[in-house]
Design a protein around this motif. Structure first.
Motif, PDB file in Angstrom:
ATOM      1  N   ARG A 264       1.021  -0.838   0.018  1.00 28.75           N
ATOM      2  CA  ARG A 264       0.562   0.156  -0.153  1.00 28.75           C
ATOM      3  C   ARG A 264       0.723   1.520  -0.174  1.00 28.75           C
ATOM      4  O   ARG A 264       0.103   2.436   0.172  1.00 28.75           O
ATOM      5  N   GLU A 265       2.427   1.053   0.421  1.00 28.88           N
ATOM      6  CA  GLU A 265       3.061   2.232   0.005  1.00 28.88           C
ATOM      7  C   GLU A 265       2.990   2.486  -1.439  1.00 28.88           C
ATOM      8  O   GLU A 265       3.507   3.657  -1.323  1.00 28.88           O
TER       9      GLU A 265
ATOM     10  N   ARG B  62      -4.786   1.633  -2.547  1.00 24.05           N
ATOM     11  CA  ARG B  62      -5.911   0.602  -3.167  1.00 24.05           C
ATOM     12  C   ARG B  62      -5.784  -0.239  -2.720  1.00 24.05           C
ATOM     13  O   ARG B  62      -6.593  -0.940  -3.055  1.00 24.05           O
ATOM     14  N   ALA B  63      -4.576  -1.368  -2.924  1.00 24.64           N
ATOM     15  CA  ALA B  63      -3.759  -2.244  -2.773  1.00 24.64           C
ATOM     16  C   ALA B  63      -5.195  -3.223  -1.851  1.00 24.64           C
ATOM     17  O   ALA B  63      -4.757  -2.868  -0.715  1.00 24.64           O
ATOM     18  N   ARG B  64      -4.733  -4.452  -2.188  1.00 27.89           N
ATOM     19  CA  ARG B  64      -5.965  -5.302  -1.074  1.00 27.89           C
ATOM     20  C   ARG B  64      -4.859  -7.005  -1.826  1.00 27.89           C
ATOM     21  O   ARG B  64      -4.434  -7.310  -3.138  1.00 27.89           O
TER      22      ARG B  64
END
Length: 332
Positions: A55-56, A60-62
């Motif tokens: 997420r850095e 919005r990463a999952r």
């Protein structure tokens, strides 16, 4: 003199507070281990660490992950992982001391750390509750949690947890997500070559993506494939045809589980306990599948679910045949 007494008193209080803090931390870890013995973890320390990392770059990463029960993971993957990561998985009590000695000797010859000897249980302890830091304090905590896992969980449950939380790519966790991401199949459908590839990338999962092959990886896969037939896992592969859900009721499983046939030798008695443990776990999986069967049929009858979706709900049921085979072995 008064100053010395005050200093000694402060030291004692400080040591007592430190000991209490250590005990509270161990109790917190042990409470989690007890909970995970019967409940599936929604996340792990390592997953949270990796999610923060990705997420850095993308807020919005999952993570990609989906829990699947032990019975719905290909026996090929179970054998490949055990052959690759911990060949003595069923025989040791959390630590492979022979492998540890060999790793120490190899590292001393090279003058640096080039080999490790972490068992599947030790790796699971790290993934579940610890950070990725390489310190002696973390190694000590890892040993304590390994003992907790080994003392409270069956080998089957430990392997089920491991296969569902292991990292298999950048943001890819668990056998189901790995199988679908790399090969476009479910964890239950993995073939021997695919399973060996997934096992081979476990030490460095983010280096390889979607079936990538190198000379080193090809050699590792060949070694794993050669070792897979001899790999011992908590749940043996099916040796009979599939058994229908209706046939399960006719087996009267509970009567067989409660009264296993006695064996003569100590080793045989140990195998009997493992078999009974497997059967109890299979019963739980059978009940879950039958419940899903009833729910899905109800949705189709009310036209709330298309027939192809029903097929997906009724996942492959290798545990039925496996259960029948184990009952036959217990009662020849």
């Amino acid at each position: 003199m008064r100053t010395l007494r005050l200093a000694w008193k402060s030291l004692r209080y400080g040591l007592a507070a430190l000991a209490l803090a250590v005990l509270l931390i161990q109790a917190w870890f042990f409470a989690h281990v007890l909970w995970w013995n019967t409940h599936n973890p929604t996340s792990t320390a390592f997953m949270r660490e990796q999610l923060e990392r990705v997420r850095e770059k993308d807020p919005r990463a999952r993570l990609q992950r989906r829990w699947v029960p032990y019975a719905l993971i290909s026996v090929n993957l179970k054998r490949a992982v055990v052959a690759s990561e911990d060949a003595k998985f069923l025989d040791h009590a959390g630590f492979d001391w022979e492998a540890i000695e060999k790793a120490i000797e190899k590292n001393e010859r090279r003058g640096r750390i080039v080999a490790g000897a972490s068992t599947i249980i030790q790796q699971l302890a790290r993934n579940l509750l610890l950070s990725g830091e390489r310190t002696w304090l973390r190694k000590g905590e890892e040993a304590a949690i390994t003992w907790m896992l080994e003392s409270t969980m069956s080998k089957r449950r430990i392997l089920e947890l491991y296969l569902n939380v292991a990292e298999w790519g950048d943001g890819i966790f668990g056998a189901e997500a790995a199988a679908r991401h790399h090969f476009g199949v479910s964890a239950a459908q993995l073939g021997p070559e695919q399973a060996a590839w997934l096992a081979a990338i476990l030490p460095s999962p983010r280096r390889y993506d979607r079936g990538r092959m190198t000379a080193y990886l090809a050699e590792r896969i060949a070694t794993i494939r050669a070792s897979m037939p001899a790999a011992q896992i908590p749940c043996r592969p099916s040796r009979t045809a599939r058994v229908s859900p209706h046939r399960i009721h006719a087996l009267q499983v509970h009567r067989h589980v409660q009264r296993p046939t006695p064996r003569a030798s100590g080793n045989a008695a140990r195998l009997t306990r493992l078999e009974v443990e497997d059967l109890k776990e299979n019963l739980r999986q059978v009940q879950e599948l039958l419940h899903r069967h009833a729910l899905a049929e109800g949705l189709v009858s009310r036209q709330e679910m298309p027939r192809h979706a029903l097929v997906e709900q009724l996942a492959p049921q290798p545990n039925f045949a496996e259960l029948h085979a184990q009952l036959a072995n217990l009662h020849p």
